[in-house]
Scaffold this active site. Structure first.
Site, PDB file in Angstrom:
ATOM      1  N   TYR A 147       0.876  -1.183   0.000  1.00  0.00           N
ATOM      2  CA  TYR A 147       0.000   0.000   0.000  1.00  0.00           C
ATOM      3  C   TYR A 147       0.911   1.231   0.000  1.00  0.00           C
ATOM      4  O   TYR A 147       2.064   1.175  -0.440  1.00  0.00           O
ATOM      5  CB  TYR A 147      -0.912  -0.108   1.248  1.00  0.00           C
ATOM      6  CG  TYR A 147      -1.901   0.997   1.430  1.00  0.00           C
ATOM      7  CD1 TYR A 147      -2.907   1.245   0.501  1.00  0.00           C
ATOM      8  CD2 TYR A 147      -1.849   1.815   2.569  1.00  0.00           C
ATOM      9  CE1 TYR A 147      -3.819   2.277   0.691  1.00  0.00           C
ATOM     10  CE2 TYR A 147      -2.762   2.839   2.768  1.00  0.00           C
ATOM     11  CZ  TYR A 147      -3.740   3.066   1.821  1.00  0.00           C
ATOM     12  OH  TYR A 147      -4.643   4.083   2.004  1.00  0.00           O
ATOM     13  N   ARG A 200      -5.648  10.747 -10.806  1.00  0.00           N
ATOM     14  CA  ARG A 200      -4.898  11.439  -9.745  1.00  0.00           C
ATOM     15  C   ARG A 200      -4.458  10.381  -8.747  1.00  0.00           C
ATOM     16  O   ARG A 200      -5.114  10.138  -7.759  1.00  0.00           O
ATOM     17  CB  ARG A 200      -5.785  12.499  -9.094  1.00  0.00           C
ATOM     18  CG  ARG A 200      -5.112  13.465  -8.166  1.00  0.00           C
ATOM     19  CD  ARG A 200      -4.711  12.878  -6.797  1.00  0.00           C
ATOM     20  NE  ARG A 200      -5.758  12.860  -5.805  1.00  0.00           N
ATOM     21  CZ  ARG A 200      -5.815  11.976  -4.795  1.00  0.00           C
ATOM     22  NH1 ARG A 200      -4.903  11.024  -4.655  1.00  0.00           N
ATOM     23  NH2 ARG A 200      -6.802  12.023  -3.939  1.00  0.00           N
ATOM     24  N   LYS A 218      -5.451  -1.019  -2.236  1.00  0.00           N
ATOM     25  CA  LYS A 218      -6.564  -0.756  -1.316  1.00  0.00           C
ATOM     26  C   LYS A 218      -7.271  -2.076  -0.980  1.00  0.00           C
ATOM     27  O   LYS A 218      -7.656  -2.315   0.149  1.00  0.00           O
ATOM     28  CB  LYS A 218      -7.566   0.216  -1.948  1.00  0.00           C
ATOM     29  CG  LYS A 218      -7.028   1.625  -2.142  1.00  0.00           C
ATOM     30  CD  LYS A 218      -7.292   2.542  -0.957  1.00  0.00           C
ATOM     31  CE  LYS A 218      -6.543   3.869  -1.118  1.00  0.00           C
ATOM     32  NZ  LYS A 218      -6.621   4.761   0.025  1.00  0.00           N
ATOM     33  N   GLU A 289     -11.711   5.563  -6.226  1.00  0.00           N
ATOM     34  CA  GLU A 289     -10.402   5.906  -5.674  1.00  0.00           C
ATOM     35  C   GLU A 289      -9.594   6.753  -6.644  1.00  0.00           C
ATOM     36  O   GLU A 289      -9.470   6.422  -7.823  1.00  0.00           O
ATOM     37  CB  GLU A 289      -9.638   4.598  -5.380  1.00  0.00           C
ATOM     38  CG  GLU A 289      -8.337   4.789  -4.642  1.00  0.00           C
ATOM     39  CD  GLU A 289      -8.542   5.357  -3.237  1.00  0.00           C
ATOM     40  OE1 GLU A 289      -9.472   4.925  -2.552  1.00  0.00           O
ATOM     41  OE2 GLU A 289      -7.780   6.260  -2.864  1.00  0.00           O
ATOM     42  N   ASP A 312     -13.362   7.315  -1.525  1.00  0.00           N
ATOM     43  CA  ASP A 312     -12.461   7.202  -0.390  1.00  0.00           C
ATOM     44  C   ASP A 312     -11.768   8.532  -0.087  1.00  0.00           C
ATOM     45  O   ASP A 312     -11.455   8.834   1.062  1.00  0.00           O
ATOM     46  CB  ASP A 312     -11.410   6.156  -0.790  1.00  0.00           C
ATOM     47  CG  ASP A 312     -10.429   5.867   0.302  1.00  0.00           C
ATOM     48  OD1 ASP A 312     -10.841   5.843   1.464  1.00  0.00           O
ATOM     49  OD2 ASP A 312      -9.257   5.646  -0.022  1.00  0.00           O
ATOM     50  N   ALA A 370      -6.427  23.022  -1.864  1.00  0.00           N
ATOM     51  CA  ALA A 370      -7.889  23.160  -1.903  1.00  0.00           C
ATOM     52  C   ALA A 370      -8.443  22.268  -2.999  1.00  0.00           C
ATOM     53  O   ALA A 370      -9.344  22.638  -3.742  1.00  0.00           O
ATOM     54  CB  ALA A 370      -8.263  24.616  -2.139  1.00  0.00           C
ATOM     55  N   ALA A 373      -9.366  16.499  -1.732  1.00  0.00           N
ATOM     56  CA  ALA A 373      -9.131  16.071  -0.352  1.00  0.00           C
ATOM     57  C   ALA A 373      -9.198  17.265   0.602  1.00  0.00           C
ATOM     58  O   ALA A 373      -9.865  17.205   1.642  1.00  0.00           O
ATOM     59  CB  ALA A 373      -7.775  15.371  -0.254  1.00  0.00           C
ATOM     60  N   ASN A 489       0.538  12.170  -0.151  1.00  0.00           N
ATOM     61  CA  ASN A 489       1.212  10.901  -0.430  1.00  0.00           C
ATOM     62  C   ASN A 489       1.782  10.902  -1.833  1.00  0.00           C
ATOM     63  O   ASN A 489       1.316  11.666  -2.678  1.00  0.00           O
ATOM     64  CB  ASN A 489       0.189   9.760  -0.311  1.00  0.00           C
ATOM     65  CG  ASN A 489      -0.351   9.613   1.089  1.00  0.00           C
ATOM     66  OD1 ASN A 489       0.405   9.639   2.048  1.00  0.00           O
ATOM     67  ND2 ASN A 489      -1.663   9.474   1.205  1.00  0.00           N
TER      68      ASN A 489
HETATM   69  N1  LIG Z   1      -3.582  11.043   3.950  1.00  0.00           N
HETATM   70  C1  LIG Z   1      -4.652  10.663   3.312  1.00  0.00           C
HETATM   71  O1  LIG Z   1      -5.406   9.801   3.757  1.00  0.00           O
HETATM   72  C2  LIG Z   1      -4.979  11.288   1.988  1.00  0.00           C
HETATM   73  C3  LIG Z   1      -6.257  11.114   1.452  1.00  0.00           C
HETATM   74  C4  LIG Z   1      -6.573  11.706   0.219  1.00  0.00           C
HETATM   75  C5  LIG Z   1      -5.614  12.433  -0.455  1.00  0.00           C
HETATM   76  N2  LIG Z   1      -4.373  12.561   0.084  1.00  0.00           N
HETATM   77  C6  LIG Z   1      -3.329  13.296  -0.624  1.00  0.00           C
HETATM   78  O2  LIG Z   1      -3.722  14.619  -0.817  1.00  0.00           O
HETATM   79  C7  LIG Z   1      -3.032  15.144  -1.940  1.00  0.00           C
HETATM   80  C8  LIG Z   1      -3.974  16.009  -2.738  1.00  0.00           C
HETATM   81  O3  LIG Z   1      -5.033  15.242  -3.241  1.00  0.00           O
HETATM   82  P1  LIG Z   1      -6.253  15.953  -3.989  1.00  0.00           P
HETATM   83  O4  LIG Z   1      -7.128  14.894  -4.531  1.00  0.00           O
HETATM   84  O5  LIG Z   1      -6.871  16.963  -3.132  1.00  0.00           O
HETATM   85  O6  LIG Z   1      -5.466  16.654  -5.195  1.00  0.00           O
HETATM   86  P2  LIG Z   1      -5.910  17.858  -6.063  1.00  0.00           P
HETATM   87  O7  LIG Z   1      -5.033  17.860  -7.237  1.00  0.00           O
HETATM   88  O8  LIG Z   1      -7.398  17.825  -6.244  1.00  0.00           O
HETATM   89  O9  LIG Z   1      -5.576  19.155  -5.151  1.00  0.00           O
HETATM   90  C9  LIG Z   1      -4.300  19.658  -4.913  1.00  0.00           C
HETATM   91  C10 LIG Z   1      -4.453  21.061  -4.322  1.00  0.00           C
HETATM   92  O10 LIG Z   1      -3.173  21.517  -3.910  1.00  0.00           O
HETATM   93  C11 LIG Z   1      -3.008  22.846  -4.357  1.00  0.00           C
HETATM   94  N3  LIG Z   1      -1.598  23.192  -4.512  1.00  0.00           N
HETATM   95  C12 LIG Z   1      -0.757  22.897  -5.539  1.00  0.00           C
HETATM   96  N4  LIG Z   1       0.418  23.505  -5.344  1.00  0.00           N
HETATM   97  C13 LIG Z   1       0.337  24.175  -4.171  1.00  0.00           C
HETATM   98  C14 LIG Z   1       1.242  24.998  -3.460  1.00  0.00           C
HETATM   99  N5  LIG Z   1       2.457  25.252  -3.912  1.00  0.00           N
HETATM  100  N6  LIG Z   1       0.809  25.538  -2.291  1.00  0.00           N
HETATM  101  C15 LIG Z   1      -0.432  25.292  -1.813  1.00  0.00           C
HETATM  102  N7  LIG Z   1      -1.315  24.523  -2.466  1.00  0.00           N
HETATM  103  C16 LIG Z   1      -0.936  23.971  -3.631  1.00  0.00           C
HETATM  104  C17 LIG Z   1      -3.756  22.921  -5.675  1.00  0.00           C
HETATM  105  O11 LIG Z   1      -4.061  24.263  -6.008  1.00  0.00           O
HETATM  106  C18 LIG Z   1      -4.989  22.099  -5.310  1.00  0.00           C
HETATM  107  O12 LIG Z   1      -5.923  22.927  -4.660  1.00  0.00           O
HETATM  108  C19 LIG Z   1      -2.440  13.957  -2.678  1.00  0.00           C
HETATM  109  O13 LIG Z   1      -1.052  13.917  -2.452  1.00  0.00           O
HETATM  110  C20 LIG Z   1      -3.081  12.760  -1.999  1.00  0.00           C
HETATM  111  O14 LIG Z   1      -2.200  11.655  -1.964  1.00  0.00           O
HETATM  112  C21 LIG Z   1      -4.045  12.015   1.288  1.00  0.00           C
HETATM  113  O1  LIG Z   2      -3.895   5.991  -0.813  1.00  0.00           O
HETATM  114  C1  LIG Z   2      -3.559   6.564   0.230  1.00  0.00           C
HETATM  115  O2  LIG Z   2      -2.544   6.230   0.858  1.00  0.00           O
HETATM  116  C2  LIG Z   2      -4.408   7.637   0.842  1.00  0.00           C
HETATM  117  C3  LIG Z   2      -5.283   8.368  -0.089  1.00  0.00           C
HETATM  118  O3  LIG Z   2      -6.278   7.547  -0.638  1.00  0.00           O
HETATM  119  C4  LIG Z   2      -4.548   9.116  -1.154  1.00  0.00           C
HETATM  120  O4  LIG Z   2      -5.107   9.264  -2.238  1.00  0.00           O
HETATM  121  O5  LIG Z   2      -3.449   9.603  -0.886  1.00  0.00           O
HETATM  122 MG   LIG Z   3      -6.775   7.972  -2.575  1.00  0.00          MG
END
Ligand SMILES: NC(=O)c1ccc[n+]([C@@H]2O[C@H](COP(=O)([O-])OP(=O)(O)OC[C@H]3O[C@@H](n4cnc5c(N)ncnc54)[C@H](O)[C@@H]3O)[C@@H](O)[C@H]2O)c1
Ligand SMILES: O=C(O)C[C@H](O)C(=O)O
Ligand SMILES: [Mg+2]
Length: 648
Positions: A147, A200, A218, A289, A312, A370, A373, A489
């Site tokens: 994972y 993504r 997953k 996902e 998710d 923004a 997530a 991530n």
């Molecule tokens: N920890 C978790 O469980 C978890 C869950 C979901 C997503 N994530 C992670 O969250 C991240 C984003 O996912 P997402 O689906 O929201 O992506 P996304 O592409 O929809 O959003 C990314 C956001 O970051 C902003 N961004 C880009 N460059 C930036 C900067 N220099 N400063 C500030 N903001 C900036 C963008 O404008 C956008 O709003 C991914 O890395 C994903 O792995 C983690």
């Molecule tokens: O896949 C993960 O580890 C968490 C989340 O679903 C992500 O998109 O980053």
């Molecule tokens: Mg994910």
């Protein structure tokens, strides 16, 4: 030239090369027999179809099966859509082999991560029971391999790593065929599907067909943590093309080499897929996902009241500009996966300061990112605060002032041009911002310096975004225990490392990250604890709870129950020690509890229709303890069953 002639041409030269090289007579005979068949245009009679052929090394051609053969042999959908020549197959294999040494050393936090993945993957192909036994017994060690974070590396290198297919592939080329294609999957019953369109993948962007790795990863957790039967899970890739220019040009890429479908065409493909899987398996649960935010919200809204599905990464209702407050009393739609995990962590951060949870609405929170997530987390956090403040419009308004949101263009204010509707409710008022000394587009460091937040949370997918300057600014936080959530991530996309966080901001901080990091030795006899704030603590329990309740939909209340269960899981002492999320080694236990909370809520809402011999009426009679026991008893364990042969 047709693929078949291509293969023949390739095979003749191959035979020559193989004959020169092969010393093993049996292997030589086998290779010769296989390729002579192709040369002579004479068909080989086979008595198997579908996966049996793919798993038979004598007949398997892998990605080289032509489209007509795929149709003839019930293979459609069981392979990535791009038909390869055998020359291309060899090239892909050789390129991967040559890269092995380098790749095996570039695992994100473990230099041998990819090598370990290969070994585990081979075991997965040979013996599932043993594979899951190994995974469950060593979950803390191997979750980061199957994972996050290694799964990210696997997706990036998927074309090279591809050996045997796993799961199903539906592509834009399969329109009109999906309803019959689903019957190519050999399992009569499927409980859980994880589907991605690869747009993504983690913070790695558009990886096209290679994104199937995330669905596989997953589902590994669904089996290991939630005890879903591995024979009843199905990873799915919907290949609607890719906008990744590198993949579009890569001759060895396994997916469709065209730009992504968009608009109605895109929706039509996803609609057809949903209809097909729910026709064959009406009780299946589908987890979406890593869809880009552009589609994630829309698809969720389109399907969540009709199908047993959830996303998710996001679970949020789109904000309606004309009706900003319509959801004040409806907190829970925002709690899923990511948002639920983040809220549990944010409440933990309040407790870790030695303050009661009800103080949460006083926290000043800076969010970087923004996207799907980030917005999901913001909505959930705002709603939680509003509820604590009285759950009325004034409370909701006031809660909104606790957030400063910074995206790629800097601080979001109401002055932002073409502001995203989802982000609008979090845009700072221009007057308010200027009174603070901030303006539209202010940098993250400036915002942190001015706001002195209690929490700095990153969902930006930008590795290292919490730079030295930003972390230095956070030293001015008015909190007794500033919290840093570097949630992006995989590892290299984390907004900062724990080492930087602890060394720059101070030993007293609270640290959480989406990908796992080692605890930090603070050098004074103390350890800086690294929490893993990842949606893996929720999605397996939500899936299992939904399955065992037999609920036809996944209601807001069921999602909320899951998040609240996680928030309450950690004891006071642990939290005060900076431990706000359980260790992965407890994931099977937390998943059981989350699933039980989901079942309980489904019963309460009169949604539970029962599962197998436990019908709705029986479910209603269960006590809290009995629900937990029921969940536990229905979790699959990796024990060999006794096998008995019976003729057809
Ligand atoms: N920890 C978790 O469980 C978890 C869950 C979901 C997503 N994530 C992670 O969250 C991240 C984003 O996912 P997402 O689906 O929201 O992506 P996304 O592409 O929809 O959003 C990314 C956001 O970051 C902003 N961004 C880009 N460059 C930036 C900067 N220099 N400063 C500030 N903001 C900036 C963008 O404008 C956008 O709003 C991914 O890395 C994903 O792995 C983690
Ligand atoms: O896949 C993960 O580890 C968490 C989340 O679903 C992500 O998109 O980053
Ligand atoms: Mg994910």
């Amino acid at each position: 030239m047709s693929n078949f002639s291509n293969q023949i041409r390739a095979s003749s030269s191959l035979i020559k090369r193989l004959k020169q090289r092969m010393t093993n007579p049996a292997a030589l005979m086998q290779a010769t027999r296989h390729f002579t068949t192709l040369e002579g245009h004479r068909p080989t009679i086979v008595h198997k179809r579908s996966l049996d052929i793919l798993h038979d090394p004598w007949f398997n051609k892998g990605t080289a099966f032509s489209m007509t053969e795929r149709d003839r042999l019930d293979l459609r959908g069981l392979l990535p859509p791009n038909v390869m020549t055998s020359e291309q197959q060899i090239q892909r294999f050789m390129a991967d082999l040559k890269r092995l040494e380098v790749q095996a050393r570039d695992g994100p936090s473990d230099p041998y991560a990819l090598a370990k993945w290969r070994i585990l993957n081979r075991l997965h192909d040979r013996n599932e029971t043993m594979y899951y036994q190994v995974l469950i017994d060593n979950i803390e060690e191997y979750a980061p391999i199957v994972y996050t974070p290694t799964v990210g590396l696997v997706c990036q290198n998927y074309s090279g790593l591809f050996r045997r297919p796993r799961g199903m592939y539906f592509s834009g080329e399969d329109r009109g065929e999906m309803m019959s294609m689903v019957y190519n999957w050999p399992a009569e019953q499927v409980d859980m599907i994880v589907v991605t369109d690869g747009s993504r993948i983690l913070g790695l962007g558009d990886l096209g067909v290679q994104g199937i790795g995330i669905a596989i990863g997953k589902l590994d957790l669904y089996v290991a943590a939630a005890g879903i039967n591995p024979q009843r899970v199905l990873p799915v890739m919907i290949d609607v093309g890719t906008n990744n220019e590198k993949l579009l040009k890569d001759p060895l890429y396994l997916g469709l080499q065209e730009h992504r479908l968009d608009g109605d065409e895109y929706i039509a493909v996803i609609d057809e897929f949903m209809e097909a899987v729910f026709t064959r398996w009406p009780h299946v649960i589908v987890q979406f996902e890593d869809f880009q935010s552009k589609w994630a919200f829309k698809l969720l809204q389109r399907y969540r009241n009709t199908y047993r599905m959830f996303n998710d990464d996001v679970q949020t209702k789109p904000n309606d500009r004309t009706c900003l407050f319509y959801h004040v009393y409806d907190l829970s739609a925002y709690f899923l996966g990511t948002a639920g995990v983040a809220i549990a962590g944010l409440l933990g951060a309040v407790r870790a300061q030695g303050r009661p949870m009800i103080d949460f609405p006083k926290q000043k929170i800076v969010v970087a990112g923004a996207g799907s997530a980030g917005i999901g987390v913001l909505n959930a956090a705002r709603k939680t605060m509003a509820r604590m403040l009285g759950n009325n419009e004034a409370a909701f308004e006031s809660a909104g002032r606790q957030f400063w949101v910074v995206d790629a263009k800097g601080l979001i204010t109401e002055e932002r041009e073409n502001i995203d509707l989802e982000a609008l409710p979090f845009a700072r008022k221009v007057n308010e911002a200027s009174r603070q000394g901030l303006r539209e587009g202010a940098s993250l460091a400036e915002v942190v310096r001015v706001v002195k937040p209690d929490v700095l949370l990153g969902l930006s997918a930008v590795g290292g975004l919490f730079s030295k300057e930003v972390l230095e600014a956070l030293k001015g936080s008015t909190s007794t225990r500033p919290a840093i959530f570097a949630m992006s991530n995989p590892t290299k996309n984390a907004e900062c490392t724990p080492e930087d966080a602890f060394s720059i901001v101070g030993d007293n901080i609270l640290f959480a990250s989406g990908s796992p990091f080692q605890d930090v030795d603070l050098g004074n006899g103390h350890i800086g604890h690294c929490n893993q704030g990842n949606n893996m603590y929720l999605f397996p329990g939500i899936g299992l709870g939904t399955l065992l309740s037999g609920s036809r939909i996944i209601s807001d209340g069921m999602l909320q129950a899951a998040a609240e269960c996680l928030a309450a899981y950690m004891g006071e002492e642990e939290v005060l020690n900076g431990i706000i999320y359980p260790s992965t080694s407890r994931i099977r236990d937390i998943t059981k509890e989350v699933a039980a909370a989901v079942v309980k809520e489904a019963i309460k809402e009169d949604l539970a229709e029962g599962y197998r011999e436990m019908d709705a009426r029986e479910l209603q009679k269960l006590s809290q303890e009995e629900i937990v026991e029921y969940v536990k008893n229905n979790m699959w364990s990796p024990d060999y069953p006794t096998l008995v042969y019976k003729k057809d």
